[in-house]
Write an enzyme that holds these catalytic residues in place. Structure first.
Site, PDB file in Angstrom:
ATOM      1  N   LYS A 185       0.826  -1.320   0.004  1.00  0.00           N
ATOM      2  CA  LYS A 185      -0.124   0.003   0.006  1.00  0.00           C
ATOM      3  C   LYS A 185       1.019   1.279  -0.034  1.00  0.00           C
ATOM      4  CE  LYS A 185      -2.086  -1.364   4.012  1.00  0.00           C
ATOM      5  NZ  LYS A 185      -1.276  -2.577   4.226  1.00  0.00           N
ATOM      6  N   ARG A 222     -10.032   0.607   8.300  1.00  0.00           N
ATOM      7  CA  ARG A 222      -9.392  -0.705   8.809  1.00  0.00           C
ATOM      8  C   ARG A 222     -10.820  -1.565   9.536  1.00  0.00           C
ATOM      9  NH1 ARG A 222      -3.748   0.297   8.709  1.00  0.00           N
ATOM     10  NH2 ARG A 222      -2.654  -1.463   9.291  1.00  0.00           N
ATOM     11  N   ARG A 275      12.276  -4.699   5.316  1.00  0.00           N
ATOM     12  CA  ARG A 275      11.864  -3.370   4.648  1.00  0.00           C
ATOM     13  C   ARG A 275      12.461  -2.310   5.804  1.00  0.00           C
ATOM     14  NH1 ARG A 275       5.557  -1.725   5.370  1.00  0.00           N
ATOM     15  NH2 ARG A 275       5.940  -2.443   7.453  1.00  0.00           N
ATOM     16  N   ARG A 323      10.966  -0.095  11.408  1.00  0.00           N
ATOM     17  CA  ARG A 323       9.906   0.140  12.238  1.00  0.00           C
ATOM     18  C   ARG A 323      10.021  -0.893  13.306  1.00  0.00           C
ATOM     19  NH1 ARG A 323       4.645   0.383   8.512  1.00  0.00           N
ATOM     20  NH2 ARG A 323       3.881  -0.705  10.102  1.00  0.00           N
ATOM     21  N   ARG A 344      -0.718  -8.478  13.373  1.00  0.00           N
ATOM     22  CA  ARG A 344      -1.271  -7.363  12.616  1.00  0.00           C
ATOM     23  C   ARG A 344      -2.098  -8.185  11.176  1.00  0.00           C
ATOM     24  NH1 ARG A 344       4.241  -4.750  11.222  1.00  0.00           N
ATOM     25  NH2 ARG A 344       3.354  -3.864   9.488  1.00  0.00           N
TER      26      ARG A 344
HETATM   27  P1  AP5 Z   1       4.621  -1.430   1.710  1.00  0.00           P
HETATM   28  O1  AP5 Z   1       4.531  -0.723   0.418  1.00  0.00           O
HETATM   29  O2  AP5 Z   1       5.546  -0.792   2.948  1.00  0.00           O
HETATM   30  O3  AP5 Z   1       3.573  -2.368   2.580  1.00  0.00           O
HETATM   31  P2  AP5 Z   1       2.221  -1.836   3.278  1.00  0.00           P
HETATM   32  O4  AP5 Z   1       1.220  -2.662   2.495  1.00  0.00           O
HETATM   33  O5  AP5 Z   1       2.311  -0.611   3.237  1.00  0.00           O
HETATM   34  O6  AP5 Z   1       2.384  -2.318   4.629  1.00  0.00           O
HETATM   35  P3  AP5 Z   1       2.640  -1.829   6.144  1.00  0.00           P
HETATM   36  O7  AP5 Z   1       3.154  -2.694   7.052  1.00  0.00           O
HETATM   37  O8  AP5 Z   1       2.835  -0.439   6.170  1.00  0.00           O
HETATM   38  O9  AP5 Z   1       0.894  -1.818   6.586  1.00  0.00           O
HETATM   39  P4  AP5 Z   1       0.499  -1.759   7.894  1.00  0.00           P
HETATM   40  O10 AP5 Z   1      -0.879  -1.823   7.187  1.00  0.00           O
HETATM   41  O11 AP5 Z   1       0.603  -3.090   8.554  1.00  0.00           O
HETATM   42  O12 AP5 Z   1       1.098  -0.751   8.516  1.00  0.00           O
HETATM   43  P5  AP5 Z   1       0.573   0.786   8.995  1.00  0.00           P
HETATM   44  O13 AP5 Z   1       1.790   1.632   9.129  1.00  0.00           O
HETATM   45  O14 AP5 Z   1      -0.764   1.181   8.085  1.00  0.00           O
HETATM   46  O15 AP5 Z   1       5.584  -2.940   1.458  1.00  0.00           O
HETATM   47  C1  AP5 Z   1       6.369  -3.851   2.071  1.00  0.00           C
HETATM   48  C2  AP5 Z   1       7.853  -4.269   1.711  1.00  0.00           C
HETATM   49  O16 AP5 Z   1       7.591  -4.983   0.571  1.00  0.00           O
HETATM   50  C3  AP5 Z   1       8.500  -2.935   1.394  1.00  0.00           C
HETATM   51  O17 AP5 Z   1       9.860  -3.035   1.778  1.00  0.00           O
HETATM   52  C4  AP5 Z   1       8.342  -2.842  -0.193  1.00  0.00           C
HETATM   53  O18 AP5 Z   1       9.727  -2.452  -0.936  1.00  0.00           O
HETATM   54  C5  AP5 Z   1       8.113  -4.365  -0.676  1.00  0.00           C
HETATM   55  N1  AP5 Z   1       7.428  -4.453  -1.917  1.00  0.00           N
HETATM   56  C6  AP5 Z   1       6.185  -3.741  -2.045  1.00  0.00           C
HETATM   57  N2  AP5 Z   1       5.422  -4.025  -3.066  1.00  0.00           N
HETATM   58  C7  AP5 Z   1       6.195  -5.135  -3.551  1.00  0.00           C
HETATM   59  C8  AP5 Z   1       6.098  -6.093  -4.748  1.00  0.00           C
HETATM   60  N3  AP5 Z   1       5.156  -6.047  -5.690  1.00  0.00           N
HETATM   61  N4  AP5 Z   1       7.062  -6.946  -4.938  1.00  0.00           N
HETATM   62  C9  AP5 Z   1       8.136  -7.055  -4.028  1.00  0.00           C
HETATM   63  N5  AP5 Z   1       8.285  -6.493  -2.701  1.00  0.00           N
HETATM   64  C10 AP5 Z   1       7.376  -5.462  -2.633  1.00  0.00           C
HETATM   65  O19 AP5 Z   1       0.006   0.532  10.438  1.00  0.00           O
HETATM   66  C11 AP5 Z   1       0.737   0.191  11.433  1.00  0.00           C
HETATM   67  C12 AP5 Z   1       0.103   0.201  12.799  1.00  0.00           C
HETATM   68  O20 AP5 Z   1      -0.373   1.381  13.022  1.00  0.00           O
HETATM   69  C13 AP5 Z   1      -1.116  -0.901  12.973  1.00  0.00           C
HETATM   70  O21 AP5 Z   1      -0.515  -2.315  13.203  1.00  0.00           O
HETATM   71  C14 AP5 Z   1      -2.142  -0.435  13.983  1.00  0.00           C
HETATM   72  O22 AP5 Z   1      -1.485  -0.464  15.173  1.00  0.00           O
HETATM   73  C15 AP5 Z   1      -1.993   1.129  13.618  1.00  0.00           C
HETATM   74  N6  AP5 Z   1      -2.832   1.678  12.607  1.00  0.00           N
HETATM   75  C16 AP5 Z   1      -2.625   2.301  11.404  1.00  0.00           C
HETATM   76  N7  AP5 Z   1      -3.845   2.801  10.884  1.00  0.00           N
HETATM   77  C17 AP5 Z   1      -4.799   2.199  11.714  1.00  0.00           C
HETATM   78  C18 AP5 Z   1      -6.195   2.446  11.586  1.00  0.00           C
HETATM   79  N8  AP5 Z   1      -6.708   2.895  10.267  1.00  0.00           N
HETATM   80  N9  AP5 Z   1      -7.035   1.775  12.572  1.00  0.00           N
HETATM   81  C19 AP5 Z   1      -6.483   1.588  13.599  1.00  0.00           C
HETATM   82  N10 AP5 Z   1      -5.062   1.186  13.872  1.00  0.00           N
HETATM   83  C20 AP5 Z   1      -4.272   1.656  12.719  1.00  0.00           C
END
Ligand code: AP5
Length: 215
Positions: free
Chosen positions: A13, A88, A127, A161, A172
């Protein structure tokens, strides 16, 4: 245009949101990034969110929906929004409808990144990001062109992270399956969901998203 990028942790994402920002001048609204900034700044929201995030659980709906509303208010009305990691839960999906309607916006597309969960742990634990500009990299899939130097800003410091460890990733993923995947039918019923193969090469994922946004 206002779009949601939906998919489990590590689906890509954030990676794809950054590309849409660069190509279309849209704004990435990542609740994860907003919460990490709040934790770093030591705000009341950050203090409440820190332990929850470290466990891999979800922060309260009220907190994240308030963050989204504030960010939208700070944007120009003509700038498109990419919702990354929000909504979410069903309650957040309902809040987003109200938040958008209250600002004269509407949701145009939901892009679901379909991925094989087994591959995501490797993606997440490899990552890292530039500590200066936030550009994302990966030990195996996307290294800086010059080792140790950010392609985008030339920065030489990188960070990982605290929730990117195998144990927290499992929590997660479970949160995603239990609370986030069930909101997809809300958008399917509106006919605005495009399913994209998130296991493809990054450039192919980008091309598929671009095609979906034109439909
Ligand atoms: P990346 O693009 O970083 O993946 P992502 O989908 O953004 O993953 P996140 O881990 O950031 O999502 P998340 O939803 O767990 O975290 P968030 O910060 O929202 O890609 C990952 C890796 O793969 C990268 O290194 C990239 O280079 C590689 N990659 C990408 N595409 C690829 C491909 N096609 N092929 C190969 N490699 C690839 O949330 C963190 C925490 O915050 C949550 O756990 C929660 O506690 C809290 N939180 C955040 N939002 C909310 C909400 N709305 N409600 C409640 N709690 C929340």
């Amino acid at each position: 245009m206002n779009i949601i990028l939906l998919g489990p942790p590590g689906a890509g994402k954030g990676t794809q949101a950054q590309r849409l920002v660069e190509r279309h001048g849209m704004r990435q609204l990542s609740t994860g990034d907003m919460l990490r900034a709040a934790v770093k700044a030591g705000t009341p929201t950050g203090l409440e969110a820190k332990a929850v995030m470290e466990r891999g659980e979800l922060v309260s709906d009220e907190i994240v929906s308030a963050l989204i509303g504030d960010e939208l208010d700070a944007m120009g009305p003509s700038v498109g929004a990419i919702f990354d990691g929000y909504p979410r839960t069903a309650a957040q999906a309902e809040s987003l409808d109200a938040i958008l309607a209250g600002r004269g916006r509407k949701l145009d597309h939901v892009v679901e990144l379909e991925v094989n969960e087994d591959a995501l742990v490797e993606r997440i634990t490899g990552r890292f990001t530039c500590a200066t500009c936030g550009k994302g990299y990966h030990d195996k899939f996307e290294q800086p062109k010059v080792p140790g130097v950010c392609d985008k800003c030339g920065g030489t410091e990188f960070k990982r992270r605290p929730d990117d460890n195998a144990e927290t990733v499992r929590t997660r993923m479970a949160e995603y399956r239990a609370k986030t995947a069930p909101i997809l039918p809300i958008y399917e019923a509106r006919g605005i969901v495009a399913k994209v193969d998130g296991m493809a090469e990054m450039d192919d994922v980008t091309a598929a998203i671009e095609a979906a946004l034109k439909s």
